[in-house]
Each structure stands twice: as C-alpha cells, then as structure tokens.
Write a protein that holds these residues in place. Structure first.
Motif, short mmCIF file in Angstrom:
data_model
loop_
_atom_site.label_atom_id
_atom_site.label_comp_id
_atom_site.label_asym_id
_atom_site.label_seq_id
_atom_site.Cartn_x
_atom_site.Cartn_y
_atom_site.Cartn_z
N GLY A 5 0.83 -1.19 0.00
CA GLY A 5 0.00 0.00 0.00
C GLY A 5 0.87 1.24 0.00
N LEU A 6 0.43 2.25 -0.73
CA LEU A 6 1.18 3.49 -0.85
C LEU A 6 0.40 4.66 -0.26
CD1 LEU A 6 2.39 3.15 -4.56
CD2 LEU A 6 3.68 2.58 -2.49
N PHE A 7 1.14 5.56 0.36
CA PHE A 7 0.54 6.76 0.94
C PHE A 7 1.27 7.96 0.33
CE2 PHE A 7 -1.38 8.30 5.22
CZ PHE A 7 -1.94 9.39 4.58
N PRO A 8 0.71 8.57 -0.73
CA PRO A 8 1.34 9.76 -1.31
C PRO A 8 1.11 10.98 -0.41
CG PRO A 8 -0.17 8.68 -2.85
CD PRO A 8 -0.46 8.15 -1.49
N LEU A 9 2.19 11.69 -0.13
CA LEU A 9 2.10 12.86 0.74
C LEU A 9 3.06 13.94 0.25
CD1 LEU A 9 1.98 11.42 4.38
CD2 LEU A 9 0.19 12.75 3.25
N GLY A 10 2.85 15.14 0.70
CA GLY A 10 3.74 16.24 0.35
C GLY A 10 4.91 16.34 1.28
N LEU A 11 5.43 15.22 1.72
CA LEU A 11 6.62 15.21 2.56
C LEU A 11 7.48 14.01 2.19
CD1 LEU A 11 6.44 12.87 5.01
CD2 LEU A 11 4.70 14.44 5.85
N VAL A 12 8.75 14.11 2.53
CA VAL A 12 9.71 13.03 2.29
C VAL A 12 10.12 12.47 3.64
CG1 VAL A 12 11.98 12.43 1.36
CG2 VAL A 12 10.55 14.12 0.18
N LEU A 13 10.03 11.16 3.78
CA LEU A 13 10.40 10.48 5.02
C LEU A 13 11.74 9.79 4.83
CD1 LEU A 13 9.44 9.63 7.90
CD2 LEU A 13 8.54 7.54 6.82
N LEU A 14 12.72 10.19 5.63
CA LEU A 14 14.05 9.59 5.55
C LEU A 14 14.14 8.36 6.45
CD1 LEU A 14 16.26 12.82 5.74
CD2 LEU A 14 15.58 11.55 3.69
N PRO A 15 15.00 7.42 6.14
CA PRO A 15 15.24 6.29 7.04
C PRO A 15 15.63 6.79 8.44
CG PRO A 15 16.22 5.84 4.92
CD PRO A 15 15.74 7.27 4.86
N THR A 16 15.04 6.18 9.46
CA THR A 16 15.21 6.49 10.90
C THR A 16 14.44 7.73 11.34
OG1 THR A 16 17.19 7.93 10.90
CG2 THR A 16 17.56 5.53 10.79
N GLY A 80 11.87 3.53 7.17
CA GLY A 80 12.70 2.34 7.09
C GLY A 80 13.46 2.30 5.78
N ASP A 81 13.58 1.12 5.20
CA ASP A 81 14.35 0.94 3.97
C ASP A 81 13.73 1.73 2.82
OD1 ASP A 81 16.07 -0.75 5.28
OD2 ASP A 81 15.05 -2.58 4.62
N ARG A 82 14.58 2.13 1.90
CA ARG A 82 14.12 2.82 0.70
C ARG A 82 13.68 1.81 -0.36
NH1 ARG A 82 19.28 5.88 -0.90
NH2 ARG A 82 20.16 3.99 -0.01
N PHE A 83 12.85 2.29 -1.26
CA PHE A 83 12.42 1.44 -2.36
C PHE A 83 12.26 2.28 -3.63
CE2 PHE A 83 8.46 2.86 -0.33
CZ PHE A 83 7.75 3.36 -1.41
N ARG A 84 12.25 1.58 -4.75
CA ARG A 84 11.92 2.21 -6.03
C ARG A 84 10.57 1.67 -6.49
NH1 ARG A 84 15.31 4.76 -9.15
NH2 ARG A 84 17.13 3.70 -8.25
N LEU A 85 9.68 2.57 -6.83
CA LEU A 85 8.36 2.19 -7.29
C LEU A 85 8.46 1.73 -8.74
CD1 LEU A 85 5.29 2.05 -6.90
CD2 LEU A 85 5.18 4.48 -7.51
N VAL A 86 8.13 0.48 -8.98
CA VAL A 86 8.24 -0.10 -10.32
C VAL A 86 6.97 0.14 -11.13
CG1 VAL A 86 8.59 -2.24 -11.62
CG2 VAL A 86 9.84 -1.86 -9.48
N GLU A 87 5.82 -0.11 -10.49
CA GLU A 87 4.55 0.02 -11.22
C GLU A 87 3.41 0.23 -10.24
OE1 GLU A 87 2.13 -2.45 -14.70
OE2 GLU A 87 3.44 -3.52 -13.32
N LEU A 88 2.50 1.11 -10.58
CA LEU A 88 1.28 1.27 -9.80
C LEU A 88 0.31 0.14 -10.13
CD1 LEU A 88 0.71 5.13 -10.15
CD2 LEU A 88 1.45 3.90 -8.09
N THR A 89 -0.39 -0.32 -9.11
CA THR A 89 -1.36 -1.39 -9.30
C THR A 89 -2.75 -0.91 -8.86
OG1 THR A 89 -0.77 -2.31 -7.13
CG2 THR A 89 0.35 -3.21 -9.05
N GLU A 90 -3.75 -1.72 -9.10
CA GLU A 90 -5.13 -1.35 -8.80
C GLU A 90 -5.82 -2.45 -8.02
OE1 GLU A 90 -6.94 -0.53 -12.55
OE2 GLU A 90 -5.86 1.37 -12.84
N GLY A 91 -7.02 -2.11 -7.53
CA GLY A 91 -7.82 -3.12 -6.85
C GLY A 91 -8.17 -2.80 -5.41
N ARG A 92 -7.52 -1.78 -4.86
CA ARG A 92 -7.81 -1.39 -3.47
C ARG A 92 -8.32 0.04 -3.45
NH1 ARG A 92 -5.77 -4.50 0.53
NH2 ARG A 92 -7.43 -3.43 1.65
N SER A 93 -8.89 0.44 -2.33
CA SER A 93 -9.38 1.81 -2.20
C SER A 93 -8.23 2.81 -2.14
CB SER A 93 -10.25 1.95 -0.95
OG SER A 93 -9.48 1.69 0.22
#
Length: 204
Positions: A5-16, A80-93
C-alpha cells in the motif's frame, strides 16, 4: 517484487526519521488499520503537482497517539528501507504498487574525516538554533540519514538525499546543506543584533 500500500504525501520520510501523521481519509484509515493489524509497513512517497515520485521509504507505525470517535487517527511513523516504485497497481481503495529495494553502492563509505565534518556541522547548527535533539548515530552504516532526520529540510533536498545511492556522496552533500543553513542562521542573528542598535555599532 513486493506489492504494498502506498501513501502519497507532500513530505519526504528519511530512514530512521519519525514524523506525526493525521489520518482522516477513509481509504488511508483502511491502509493504516491493515498495517497495524498485520504489523507491516506501507510505502510513503512524495507527491506534488508534478506527480508521484519513484523513490520512497517504507514507513512503520510506531505509535498511535489518538483514536478519534469519527475514526480519524493521529500516529507517529518511522522511516525504514528505501524502495523504487516499479509500477502502480489497482484493486484497493488506496494506492498500491510493486516495489524493489533501493540500496547504497558497495565499497563507497565516507572517510573518517567526512564523518567528523558532518558531526561538527551538526553540533554547530544545534548550538546556533538551540534545538534539543538526540545525537545522531554516526557509527551506523548510513550516518547521513541519522543526521538529516534530526533537521527540518525542504522536501526537494530530502528527496535528493533519499535518491542518492552513495553514502559518501550523500554525507558530503548533507554537509553542504547544513553548512549553508548554519551560515544563514548566523547572518540572520547578525542582522537582528545590528537592528537592535539602529544599524550603528556600539562604542566600546
């Protein structure tokens, strides 16, 4: 690759880094409820008028500070750990996507001198601002994130640090950012002190 699940926000969260969030939209209340029930993180990604960024951080809820009668939540999350978003998916609210881990390059650690420089500018800025913050863990594999997480930085600067895959380069860049901030605080202090004397130096 994992789907989260993804939460788009107008902020950047750094590890720790820990930040408070107010959860009010039903779809994100559903997301947070699942993460709490399953003790799993969600993906926090920066989003603005230019769209969704492709690099984000896993975020874990470390504290629920308030549960309001109408279902809204106040929580504290930790990066926590960083990630790269590969592809957006569908099916959830809520938004979902497949991700892959984003790590640092191997064999490119900062030198002892670079860590010492970062520690010094951290202490200088804390002293200038009078902020009460815990000392960073400069013995960790990523001291840059431990230091940067203790300051309020502009999202574009935090995103730059988040996307960098060299700890040495990231620490050097962080030093430049913090040294510039320290110089700005010192200039503002000098201007304020000069203003108190109506622009004239006091005689000795």
């Amino acid at each position: 690759m994992d789907e989260i699940g993804l939460f788009p926000l107008g902020l950047v969260l750094l590890p720790t880094e820990q930040v408070p969030l107010h959860i009010f939209e039903p779809r994100y209340r559903e997301l947070i409820a699942e993460c709490l029930d399953q003790e799993e993180p969600f993906g926090l990604v920066f989003a603005d008028d230019d769209g969704l960024r492709r690099v984000g951080s896993l975020a874990s809820v470390v504290e629920v500070t308030d549960r309001l009668d109408d279902g809204r939540l106040n929580v504290v999350v930790e990066g926590g750990d960083r990630f790269r978003l590969v592809e957006l998916t569908e099916g959830r609210s809520f938004h979902t996507g497949t991700i892959e881990p984003l790590g640092d390059l191997e064999n490119d650690p900062p030198s002892a001198e670079e860590v010492e420089r970062a520690t010094a500018v951290f202490s200088r800025l804390v002293q200038l601002t009078g902020a009460e913050v815990e000392p960073p863990d400069v013995e960790s594999e990523q001291p840059s994130f431990s230091i940067a997480a203790r300051f309020e930085l502009a999202p574009d600067l935090k995103l730059e640090l988040l996307e960098e895959t060299s700890e040495r380069q990231r620490l050097v860049r962080l030093c430049e950012i913090l040294e510039s901030a320290a110089a700005s605080v010192e200039r503002q202090r000098e201007i304020a002190e000069l203003a108190q004397t109506n622009g004239h130096a006091k005689p000795s």
